[in-house]
Design an enzyme around this catalytic site. Structure first.
Site, PDB file in Angstrom:
ATOM      1  N   GLY A   1      45.733  35.175  45.819  1.00 39.68           N
ATOM      2  CA  GLY A   1      47.079  35.697  45.592  1.00 39.68           C
ATOM      3  C   GLY A   1      47.104  37.186  45.791  1.00 39.68           C
TER       4      GLY A   1
ATOM      5  N   ASN B   1      47.299  29.013  37.076  1.00 40.03           N
ATOM      6  CA  ASN B   1      47.114  28.605  38.467  1.00 40.03           C
ATOM      7  C   ASN B   1      47.572  27.154  38.560  1.00 40.03           C
ATOM      8  OD1 ASN B   1      44.239  27.866  40.583  1.00 40.03           O
ATOM      9  ND2 ASN B   1      46.347  28.274  41.153  1.00 40.03           N
TER      10      ASN B   1
ATOM     11  N   TYR C   1      40.351  24.816  52.782  1.00 36.54           N
ATOM     12  CA  TYR C   1      40.786  26.162  53.160  1.00 36.54           C
ATOM     13  C   TYR C   1      40.831  27.198  52.041  1.00 36.54           C
ATOM     14  CZ  TYR C   1      43.976  29.910  54.586  1.00 36.54           C
ATOM     15  OH  TYR C   1      44.544  31.134  54.833  1.00 36.54           O
TER      16      TYR C   1
END
Ligand code: SF4
Length: 480
Positions: free
Chosen positions: A35, A109, A249
């Site tokens: 982030g 999160n 990813y």
């Protein structure tokens, strides 16, 4: 700039360290990839909580002077890219409140899928919200709890939540770590001397010098105080649904998540991709940085050598000034440049981890052809991405996902490639783990392990930060 799903947050917490804020700063530094819009740290010195939150990168916000204003031996920290709730400093975390149970701060999160319903109910009963982030709902539930102790009030609050949440919370004398019962997002527990650390990825432990102990278990609440961690089970057992995209990813390749090395998994994905869909080629070229591990595995398995035929400029800031006379594909060119001597006359296999809209991949294929490649074969180390994520990842709507709206042949023509192949879902699951039931694969299947509210369009409004406005659904570029 790159056409990727975006992880929205990284969390870090530490208990029992004299320089807790400094450690949190370093932990967040290692989690910056999760982030980049805002970051924050809250600390406790046993008397009171203090917090500093701001828009920007961790290194920009937390100067030495700023850290000096955060004394204490307990800290939590957060890096944020918003999904639920708009991008503003008001939504930056940690969120801090003072209520009947005392001060508490929270970092989150994930994405609470029943946040809208809970919020409507809370507002109906007089709650006044300061932000439009889903995380604040948890604080209101905590504040309204009639439970006698802080611990019971916290458990009562989080037991009402549904969806994906890895929390780090701080009270004046505790660090609390919480993971939802499906374990969507990672959360690891570690040791640093006498101190305890929790964080989204183990790469944060490596930087502060902590040692990995174990993962916070799905459905577990860990209260960490002077006597060490105390584990409480706050939810009935549920099938686990770890986000498989963490391995594909999101996570850093030097991290271990869900019990496996991300680097090893990604290399295995490349090997499996070569087994399933090897292309006749002279050279394997990763799209940096995300395609590198898979390209190593693909090259190893196929016997075709890997070369860095595309070089990434790591020093590009968040904005850059484009000349008035605009340069074609400037956004990609400023970040990537082809190595002509490696590509000229070669049959190239381009390896990447995923394609979302296909817009960047198309420009890269053009770039490689313009550099003289004889053939360009695109290989993707995950299955076609056909559904948006509702569990804490920024994704476009289904209509924008190229694989949801186009056939493989149409994608090939759109990209301008000689061939395109994706890894199969079975191949992905076999590379990640033999226990395929443990992972969420919703963005490849459209089958969601935790139901979201029935009004999907309204839910997308929230998830896509378009609250109150009609969704802007971009038209997919025409297929060539
Ligand atoms: S839908 Fe995809 S990105 Fe979202 S949690 Fe599941 S696997 Fe991860």
């Amino acid at each position: 700039m790159f056409d990727k799903f975006r992880e929205e947050c990284g969390v870090f917490g530490i208990y029992g360290h004299p320089e807790a804020a400094n450690m949190a700063y370093l932990g967040l530094y290692a989690l910056q990839h999760r982030g980049q819009e805002s970051a924050g740290i809250a600390v406790s010195n046993s008397q009171r909580l203090r917090a500093l939150r701001s828009m920007g990168y961790v290194a920009e916000i937390f100067t030495q002077d700023a850290l000096a204003t955060l004394p204490g031996h307990i800290a939590i920290g957060h890096t944020r890219y918003s999904t639920a709730g708009e991008s503003s400093v008001g939504n930056a975390q940690p969120l801090l409140i003072d209520c009947v149970h005392g001060q508490v701060g929270i970092c989150h999160n994930g994405n609470i899928v029943n946040a809208r319903e809970l919020r409507d109910d809370l507002v109906g009963h007089g709650s006044i919200f300061q932000t439009n982030s889903d995380t604040e709902v948890a604080l209101h539930l905590f504040a309204r709890s009639k439970a006698a102790s802080v611990e019971d009030a916290l458990i009562e609050a989080i037991a009402q939540l549904s969806g994906a949440f890895s929390f780090a919370l701080i009270t004046k004398d505790r660090l609390v770590a919480v993971r939802d019962p499906h374990g969507f997002r990672p959360l690891a527990l570690g040791r640093l001397g006498d101190a305890w650390v929790v964080c989204s990825e183990t790469c944060a432990m490596d930087l502060v010098g902590a040692t990995y102990v174990r993962d916070v278990e799905p459905g577990e609440v860990l209260f960490i105080g002077p006597d060490g961690p105390r584990s409480v089970r706050a939810f009935p057992p549920a099938p686990s649904a770890h986000c498989i995209f963490e391995h594909v990813y999101f996570a850093r390749p030097d991290s271990e998540v869900f019990g496996r090395s991300v680097n090893e998994v990604r290399t295995d994905l490349g090997r499996q991709l070569a087994r399933e869909s090897a292309a006749p080629a002279d050279v394997v070229v990763p799209i940096p940085d995300s395609g590198v591990c898979a390209a190593i595995g693909y090259a190893e398995q196929s016997g075709v050598p890997m070369r860095f035929g595309l070089i990434r400029n790591h020093y590009v800031g968040r904005t850059f000034i484009e000349p008035a006379q605009s340069i074609r594909h400037f956004g990609v060119k400023v970040k990537l440049n082809p190595v002509r001597s490696l590509l000229k006359g070669q049959r190239v296999v381009l390896i990447d981890d995923s394609i979302v809209r296909g817009t960047t991949s198309r420009k890269i294929v053009k770039m490689v052809r313009a550099a003289g490649a004889a053939e360009v074969h695109v290989r993707i180390s995950c299955p076609p991405t056909i559904s948006p994520c509702f569990y804490g990842v920024d994704t476009p709507q289904r209509s924008e996902l190229i694989a949801a709206t186009h056939s493989l042949e149409e994608i090939r023509r759109y990209l301008g490639a000689d061939s395109v192949a994706y890894l199969s879902l079975e191949g992905l699951l076999s590379a990640v783990t033999p226990e395929s039931g443990r992972y969420c694969t919703s963005c490849y299947t459209g089958n969601y392990p935790v139901a979201f509210p029935r009004d999907q369009q309204a839910y997308l409004q929230l998830a896509l930060k378009l609250d109150g406005r009609p969704a802007q659904v971009a038209e997919a570029e025409p297929v060539a």
